[in-house]
Design a protein around this motif. Structure first.
Motif, PDB file in Angstrom:
ATOM      1  N   VAL A  54      28.698 -24.016 -16.619  1.00  0.00           N
ATOM      2  CA  VAL A  54      28.204 -24.611 -17.858  1.00  0.00           C
ATOM      3  C   VAL A  54      27.794 -23.471 -18.792  1.00  0.00           C
ATOM      4  O   VAL A  54      27.069 -22.556 -18.386  1.00  0.00           O
ATOM      5  CB  VAL A  54      27.014 -25.559 -17.610  1.00  0.00           C
ATOM      6  CG1 VAL A  54      26.440 -26.071 -18.933  1.00  0.00           C
ATOM      7  CG2 VAL A  54      27.435 -26.737 -16.731  1.00  0.00           C
ATOM      8  N   VAL A  89      26.271 -26.885 -28.262  1.00  0.00           N
ATOM      9  CA  VAL A  89      27.199 -27.731 -27.519  1.00  0.00           C
ATOM     10  C   VAL A  89      27.385 -27.104 -26.133  1.00  0.00           C
ATOM     11  O   VAL A  89      27.660 -25.907 -26.028  1.00  0.00           O
ATOM     12  CB  VAL A  89      28.562 -27.827 -28.245  1.00  0.00           C
ATOM     13  CG1 VAL A  89      29.569 -28.609 -27.406  1.00  0.00           C
ATOM     14  CG2 VAL A  89      28.395 -28.456 -29.623  1.00  0.00           C
ATOM     15  N   LEU A  90      27.209 -27.929 -25.084  1.00  0.00           N
ATOM     16  CA  LEU A  90      27.435 -27.446 -23.721  1.00  0.00           C
ATOM     17  C   LEU A  90      28.931 -27.488 -23.425  1.00  0.00           C
ATOM     18  O   LEU A  90      29.600 -28.479 -23.726  1.00  0.00           O
ATOM     19  CB  LEU A  90      26.680 -28.316 -22.717  1.00  0.00           C
ATOM     20  CG  LEU A  90      25.156 -28.330 -22.880  1.00  0.00           C
ATOM     21  CD1 LEU A  90      24.524 -29.348 -21.935  1.00  0.00           C
ATOM     22  CD2 LEU A  90      24.569 -26.938 -22.636  1.00  0.00           C
ATOM     23  N   VAL A  91      29.442 -26.422 -22.843  1.00  0.00           N
ATOM     24  CA  VAL A  91      30.863 -26.342 -22.490  1.00  0.00           C
ATOM     25  C   VAL A  91      30.955 -26.150 -20.981  1.00  0.00           C
ATOM     26  O   VAL A  91      30.332 -25.235 -20.431  1.00  0.00           O
ATOM     27  CB  VAL A  91      31.560 -25.174 -23.218  1.00  0.00           C
ATOM     28  CG1 VAL A  91      33.043 -25.169 -22.904  1.00  0.00           C
ATOM     29  CG2 VAL A  91      31.323 -25.257 -24.715  1.00  0.00           C
ATOM     30  N   SER A  92      31.693 -27.029 -20.306  1.00  0.00           N
ATOM     31  CA  SER A  92      31.724 -26.976 -18.844  1.00  0.00           C
ATOM     32  C   SER A  92      33.148 -27.024 -18.329  1.00  0.00           C
ATOM     33  O   SER A  92      34.062 -27.518 -18.989  1.00  0.00           O
ATOM     34  CB  SER A  92      30.922 -28.148 -18.273  1.00  0.00           C
ATOM     35  OG  SER A  92      31.429 -29.369 -18.760  1.00  0.00           O
ATOM     36  N   SER A  93      33.315 -26.510 -17.120  1.00  0.00           N
ATOM     37  CA  SER A  93      34.630 -26.516 -16.494  1.00  0.00           C
ATOM     38  C   SER A  93      34.476 -26.408 -14.984  1.00  0.00           C
ATOM     39  O   SER A  93      33.450 -25.937 -14.485  1.00  0.00           O
ATOM     40  CB  SER A  93      35.461 -25.340 -17.033  1.00  0.00           C
ATOM     41  OG  SER A  93      36.776 -25.400 -16.531  1.00  0.00           O
ATOM     42  N   ILE A 121      35.734 -21.147 -20.349  1.00  0.00           N
ATOM     43  CA  ILE A 121      34.845 -21.644 -21.405  1.00  0.00           C
ATOM     44  C   ILE A 121      34.796 -20.691 -22.599  1.00  0.00           C
ATOM     45  O   ILE A 121      34.442 -21.087 -23.706  1.00  0.00           O
ATOM     46  CB  ILE A 121      33.428 -21.979 -20.899  1.00  0.00           C
ATOM     47  CG1 ILE A 121      32.678 -20.748 -20.430  1.00  0.00           C
ATOM     48  CG2 ILE A 121      33.484 -23.050 -19.804  1.00  0.00           C
ATOM     49  CD1 ILE A 121      31.185 -21.000 -20.224  1.00  0.00           C
TER      50      ILE A 121
END
Lengths: 347, 347
Positions: free
Chosen positions: B161, B59-63, B95
């Motif tokens: 990311v 799962v890609l986690v972005s901020s 993240i």
């Protein structure tokens, strides 16, 4: 000692207004979600499943950009809804130059003092533009910074992540002399050159956003300048899957044709562009004539009527152009690749 | 008509200075690259191989976030190198709250008029911070916008990311009454609350960044305020892999303990924090005493000495804290989870 105790609101940051505005746009944001988005608005990070079935070797393609001083024209006109669309379309076009389709988007909205209404207009347009290309608006940040931003001014930034299969990544290495250059028509200035345009039109020319200028087809100068950045994804992406002979795609942004074509060209190739192959729309002539901007400077600053450029095998030109026309784009051959230095000649 | 033809440089955008500054930092940027980065600086998008072998369901986690008005303190002191580090560490910590490790980063640098030296300092710190956590600085944008930014002011934004295996994603659903709350010490203000801090210290208090304030251990006020945002990745990420009993991680940013803990808490849980479990560092007391800021407002605005919070099984507390100490962190139990409304009580 202060007259009353200091609070964060008194010091220029209004968390409540920001939360109220966010509640107003959350429906539009959630409408951008698809089955790959996990979790909702408000977490520390947006979650997107890296589920790329069908791709042999998926490559993430990312970019970050802003809309520049187009925000000032929006403020002059008092309409902000297209700015959200501008930044989304700009970013989508950028990663399309690598052959990528969009996955998710994050925005940053910086200002001196948050106007909930401006925020709502911008996020509304942004959400709609994301939905249209199947992209999730997965994160964002709003910052109130008096003393950094001039009163009532805003900056709008977007970050995009898309994906392409490595074997379909652009530019393709096979570009060669004889390949043709096809230009796709832009919708006005898009999001580049606004510092020069504002200075020419408003400061030197003394015009107002409410003026109707001859040649602009009866729209006001403000409406002409605020036309949203055109999105080429839906017309172009299917053709990239179908025609391997499309070697490269260049998005004509800051630096114009001169600076953006070399970004996708091999070192021993020159692009020869025929100046008479298209007519730059009246807005560019207006800016140039008022401020006596040299031709070369115009082509280095503005898209001059060409928003996207394709390099492709000569044999494919008519088929690709026909397909672009069917998809609603105006496109034509505007030059060719030649053996030479790594530069662009506009003749 | 203008005295001389308008150019983009005369209109306030200096593409040459931006390109010169970029050349100065390109070595540092390229040092952040690893085998997953395809292509170099200057393309339309950064390319990163989505190669997540070993993860069952990546799962890609972005901020996206900014450093706020900490930039103004950097300008007062004349040192910008830690701002790049600030924005990277802020994003990495964000993240990490979802259990993610960083993959790549994009930055946006907005200003009224580009100073090559400031840009070089910031990008230098940013590149070094990326390298330290194995993250590629894969894209960026620099924008000169007079009339949007106050003269010589800057805004600095970062988008990150990362990736996490879905089964290791945080928060874990099993949080329950009796779990303990562990706080990790911060390094001063990090990147939040600077509008209030500046107003209190400089406007109300009449202090200068050059002042040495009693209790700050002999450093100047400027040095204290510019301490870089602490990065918890290298200490905490290995523990997240090892201890399933770590239920959740919360990064204490804007909104403080009050607003950030509920972001990872289930609806029927309250966090009871013991005010006396730690001593907020002197800088917070200084701000509070000068400007008579209420306690509650302090805890809503600043991290108050706690940069990161863990929720974990009570039985694990001593083992996890010991491991954190071995990794160089100061950490202690600061409260517990209780049955109750979805809120935070600091008693």
């Amino acid at each position: 000692m202060p007259d009353e105790p200091l609070t964060y609101a008194a010091a220029g940051v209004n968390i409540d207004e920001s939360e109220r505005a966010l509640r107003a746009v959350v429906g539009g944001i959630q409408a951008t979600y698809n089955e790959n988005v996990l979790g909702g608005v408000g977490g520390f990070g947006g979650l997107y499943r890296a589920n790329f079935s069908g791709l042999n070797e998926p490559v993430l393609v990312s970019s970050i950009d802003g809309v520049g001083t187009k925000t000032k024209v929006a403020a002059m006109v008092g309409r902000f809804s297209d700015l959200g669309r501008d930044i989304v379309h700009h970013c989508v076009n950028d990663i399309l130059c690598q052959g990528a389709r969009p996955l998710f988007f994050l925005d940053y909205f910086g200002t001196s003092r948050l106007s909930g209404l401006v925020f709502e207009e911008i996020l509304g347009g942004m959400s709609a533009a994301c939905t249209e290309v199947g992209m999730a608006l997965i994160g964002g940040e709003t910052a109130e910074m008096r003393g950094i931003y001039v009163d009532d001014e805003i900056d709008l930034v977007g970050a995009i992540v898309g994906v392409v299969d490595r074997e379909k990544k652009l530019p393709r290495p096979k570009m060669m002399p004889g390949d043709v250059v096809v230009g796709l028509q832009s919708d006005g200035l898009h999001t580049n050159g606004f510092s020069l345009a504002r200075r020419a039109l408003f400061e030197v020319g003394g015009l107002s956003v409410r003026d109707e200028v001859p040649g602009l087809g009866g729209v006001t100068l403000g409406d002409e300048l605020l036309r949203p950045h055109r999105c080429y994804f839906r017309a172009l992406y299917p053709l990239l899957q179908e025609f391997e002979g499309i070697r490269a795609v260049a998005h004509i942004t800051g630096g114009g044709i001169y600076d953006n074509l070399p970004r996708v060209m091999p070192p021993d190739i020159r692009a020869a562009i025929e100046r008479r192959a298209w007519t730059p729309p009246p807005i560019f002539k207006l800016i140039q004539s008022i401020a006596e901007v040299p031709d070369q400077e115009m082509f280095r600053t503005f898209n001059m009527g060409i928003g996207m450029v394709l390099f492709l095998e000569r044999d494919l030109a008519s088929a690709v152009i026909q397909r672009l026309h069917m998809a609603g784009e105006s496109a034509s051959v505007i030059g060719e690749l030649q053996k030479g230095a790594h530069d662009v000649q506009i003749l």
